[in-house]
Write a protein that holds these residues in place. Sequence first.
Motif, short mmCIF file in Angstrom:
data_model
loop_
_atom_site.label_atom_id
_atom_site.label_comp_id
_atom_site.label_asym_id
_atom_site.label_seq_id
_atom_site.Cartn_x
_atom_site.Cartn_y
_atom_site.Cartn_z
N ASP A 196 -0.26 -12.63 -0.90
CA ASP A 196 -0.72 -11.25 -0.69
C ASP A 196 -0.16 -10.32 -1.76
OD1 ASP A 196 -2.12 -12.02 1.56
OD2 ASP A 196 -0.63 -11.29 2.99
N MET A 197 1.13 -10.43 -2.05
CA MET A 197 1.75 -9.53 -3.03
C MET A 197 1.08 -9.66 -4.40
SD MET A 197 5.86 -9.38 -2.34
CE MET A 197 6.02 -7.68 -2.90
N ILE A 198 0.77 -10.88 -4.80
CA ILE A 198 0.11 -11.09 -6.09
C ILE A 198 -1.27 -10.44 -6.07
CG2 ILE A 198 -0.89 -12.84 -7.61
CD1 ILE A 198 1.48 -14.66 -6.83
N ARG A 199 -2.03 -10.68 -5.01
CA ARG A 199 -3.40 -10.15 -4.95
C ARG A 199 -3.43 -8.62 -4.90
NH1 ARG A 199 -4.45 -12.55 -0.84
NH2 ARG A 199 -4.78 -11.01 0.81
N PHE A 200 -2.45 -8.02 -4.26
CA PHE A 200 -2.40 -6.57 -4.15
C PHE A 200 -1.61 -5.92 -5.29
CE2 PHE A 200 -3.79 -7.57 0.09
CZ PHE A 200 -4.53 -6.47 0.50
N GLY A 201 -1.19 -6.71 -6.28
CA GLY A 201 -0.52 -6.17 -7.46
C GLY A 201 0.89 -5.69 -7.22
N LYS A 202 1.58 -6.30 -6.27
CA LYS A 202 2.93 -5.84 -5.92
C LYS A 202 4.03 -6.83 -6.27
CE LYS A 202 1.20 -2.99 -2.11
NZ LYS A 202 1.62 -1.69 -2.68
N TYR A 203 3.65 -7.98 -6.80
CA TYR A 203 4.62 -9.04 -7.05
C TYR A 203 5.57 -8.70 -8.20
CZ TYR A 203 6.09 -13.99 -6.82
OH TYR A 203 6.79 -15.18 -6.65
N GLU A 204 5.14 -7.80 -9.06
CA GLU A 204 5.97 -7.40 -10.20
C GLU A 204 6.82 -6.18 -9.87
OE1 GLU A 204 3.45 -10.21 -10.96
OE2 GLU A 204 2.46 -8.25 -10.75
N GLY A 205 6.88 -5.80 -8.62
CA GLY A 205 7.66 -4.64 -8.20
C GLY A 205 9.15 -4.92 -8.16
N THR A 206 9.90 -3.93 -7.72
CA THR A 206 11.35 -4.03 -7.61
C THR A 206 11.76 -3.97 -6.16
OG1 THR A 206 11.67 -2.95 -9.76
CG2 THR A 206 13.53 -2.92 -8.24
N TRP A 207 12.61 -4.89 -5.74
CA TRP A 207 13.18 -4.86 -4.39
C TRP A 207 14.51 -5.58 -4.41
CZ3 TRP A 207 8.52 -7.48 -5.40
CH2 TRP A 207 8.61 -8.89 -5.45
N GLY A 208 15.39 -5.18 -3.52
CA GLY A 208 16.70 -5.84 -3.46
C GLY A 208 17.39 -5.83 -4.81
N PHE A 209 17.68 -7.03 -5.31
CA PHE A 209 18.38 -7.19 -6.58
C PHE A 209 17.44 -7.71 -7.66
CE2 PHE A 209 20.98 -8.11 -2.87
CZ PHE A 209 21.86 -7.05 -2.93
N LYS A 210 16.16 -7.67 -7.36
CA LYS A 210 15.13 -8.19 -8.27
C LYS A 210 14.50 -7.05 -9.06
CE LYS A 210 10.49 -9.28 -8.79
NZ LYS A 210 9.36 -8.34 -8.93
N THR A 211 14.48 -7.20 -10.39
CA THR A 211 13.87 -6.19 -11.25
C THR A 211 12.81 -6.79 -12.17
OG1 THR A 211 15.62 -6.48 -12.90
CG2 THR A 211 15.92 -4.73 -11.26
N ASP A 212 12.63 -8.10 -12.13
CA ASP A 212 11.70 -8.79 -13.01
C ASP A 212 10.27 -8.29 -12.78
OD1 ASP A 212 11.07 -11.38 -14.75
OD2 ASP A 212 9.64 -11.31 -13.10
#
Length: 532
Positions: free
Chosen positions: A488-504
Motif C-alpha cells: 500500500d505504501m508504495i502504491r500511495f507514494g509513501k514508502y519514501e517518507g520519513t518515520w521513526g529512525f528511517k530517513t531513506d
Amino acid sequence: MKNLIKYIAGTALSLGVLTSCHKLDLKVETQLTPETFPQTEQHYIQLTGQVYVQLRQNWSTDYFFMQSLSTDEAIMPARGGNWYDGGVFENHHKHTWTKDNGHVGSGWGWLSGTISKANQSLFLLKDAPESPAKTAAVAELRATRALAFFLMMDLWGNIPVVTSFGQTTPPETKTRAEVFNFIEAELKEVLPNLSSATGAATYGRPNKYTAYAILAKMYINAEVYIGTAKYNEAVAACDAIIAAPGSPYSLESDYRKMFFIDNGPQIKEFIFAIPFDPGFSNGTMIYSRYSLPRSLQQKYSLKFTPSAPMSTMPEYYANFNDPNDKRNAQWIKGLQTYYDGKPVTVATTKKGYDQFYAGSDGSAPITYQVDITPTVTLRDAARPFDAGNDEIAWNMGYRNNKFYCDSTSSSRNQNNDVPVFRYSDILLMKAEAILRGATPTQGQTALSLVNQLRAVRTTSPAWTSVTLEDLYKERCREFSWECWHRNDMIRFGKYEGTWGFKTDAQLFHRLMPIPASALILNPKLKQNPGYN
C-alpha cells in the motif's frame, strides 16, 4: 475445523509415499501405483498437500518481516542486545538492507521452494488418468504457484519463471512486465477449472475467487508493476467476487473474532487464508511472541514468555483516530489491568526499571503498574539500534494483538489462521480503482463501498466524501499485521517518507535485492538496480 491443517500437513507425506512405493494408510491391499493412486479427489488433495505446507513455512517470519518491518507499521529494535541479530531488523526499518540480509535470502528460498514443490506435484500428476479431480488439482496447483510468483514479483520485481520440474539449466531473469503477463495468463487459463465452492470445502486451497483476488491485486498495482494503469480491470476482478452467484462472501460484524485462535472456514470474509496449528512445526505463527509485552504473560495466561521486541510506530498508530472504531481494540496500550480491573504490576528494582538510574539505591525494590508507552526511543548508545534492557525499554511502543494470543498452546506457536485475501480488501480495492479513474459499476461508488465497510467497523456517522488519502488511512486501520502495508505504501507514494529512525528516500528500495545465495546458484540472475 483445525483438523483441516492437520489433514493437509499430514498428506504432504503422500509425495514421499508415491515416489518410494510405500503403502499409504488407506483401505487398499496393493502398493501404490499410477493405476491406484491418485484416483479420488482425496488422493489429489493428499498429493498436493506438500505445496500448502511449503507456502505456510515462512509466512509469519521472513515474509512478515520484509512486508511490515520495512514500513511505519512495525519496528523491532534491540533491547540490551536482544533481537539485534546482526542488524537485520535495523536494515528493514532504515531501508539499508543488502543482498546478504538473512530474511531476504530465506524469503527468496521459501517462495522459490513453493514454486518448485508445485512444479514437482504437477510433474507427478501429468501421467495420471484424466478426470475432473485431476483437472481441479492441476488448476489449484497452478493457482498456488501463480500466487508464489506474484509474491516474488511484488518483492523483487524481476525474477525467473520456472514451470518445469527437474530443469538443470539455470533460468534467466524475466522482466517484471513479463512476470506480470505470465501470472495474468496463468490465472485466466485455470479459472474455469477452479472450484467455486467456499468454506470448509476449499479452505486453505485456492478457489476461483482466490484467482480473482490475485488478479485484482495485480491490476490495482499495475502502474507500479508495469507502468500501465489497469483500474477498470481491477474493478472487473473485484466484481467477479462481489457479484458472484449466491454472494459467497460478506463482511463479518465482529472484527476481532476474525483473528481469534478458533478462526477458520466459518469466517465469511476469508477468501484465502493460511491455516496454522501449533501442533505442527512445519510453519509457525508466532505473532504474539513478537508483539506481546513480556510483562503481560500472566494476564493472557501464556505458557511461554513473550520476547516482546516488536511494536508499532506513532506515525502508523495516528491513523487510528476514530474513538468509535472497533478496530482500536486490537492494540495494547497505556496502563494495563487484569480483566477484573486490578492493575498489572511488576516487581523489580529501581535499576531494573531504569538501567540508567544513577542513584545509590539502584537495588532498592519497586513495584510498578505496567504502562505501554507510544514512542520507541533508542537509549543505549553503547549498542546499535537499542532501546535498553530494562522495564522502560521492554514496554516501549503500542503492541498489536490482532491475532489474539493463544493461551491454549503449549508453545509459542499459535492456532490463529492468517488471511491473505479478505472480502473487505475487495471492496476497498474497487473503491480505490474508481477513485483512480475506473468506471463505476453495479451502482456502487467509491464512497458507498467505503461506507459499506465502515458501517460494520465503527459507530461513527457515514462519510460524506472520500479521497485517496482517506482510503489509505482506512486500509491502515483495516489490514494492520496482514502483510499488505508495504504494498500500500508504495502504491500511495509513501514508502519514501520519513518515520521513526528511517530517513531513506531512494526509489530503488521499493524492490528487495536479489539475495547473494541466489546469485551464486544462478549466474544468469540480474541484480536489481541500486544494489551491488
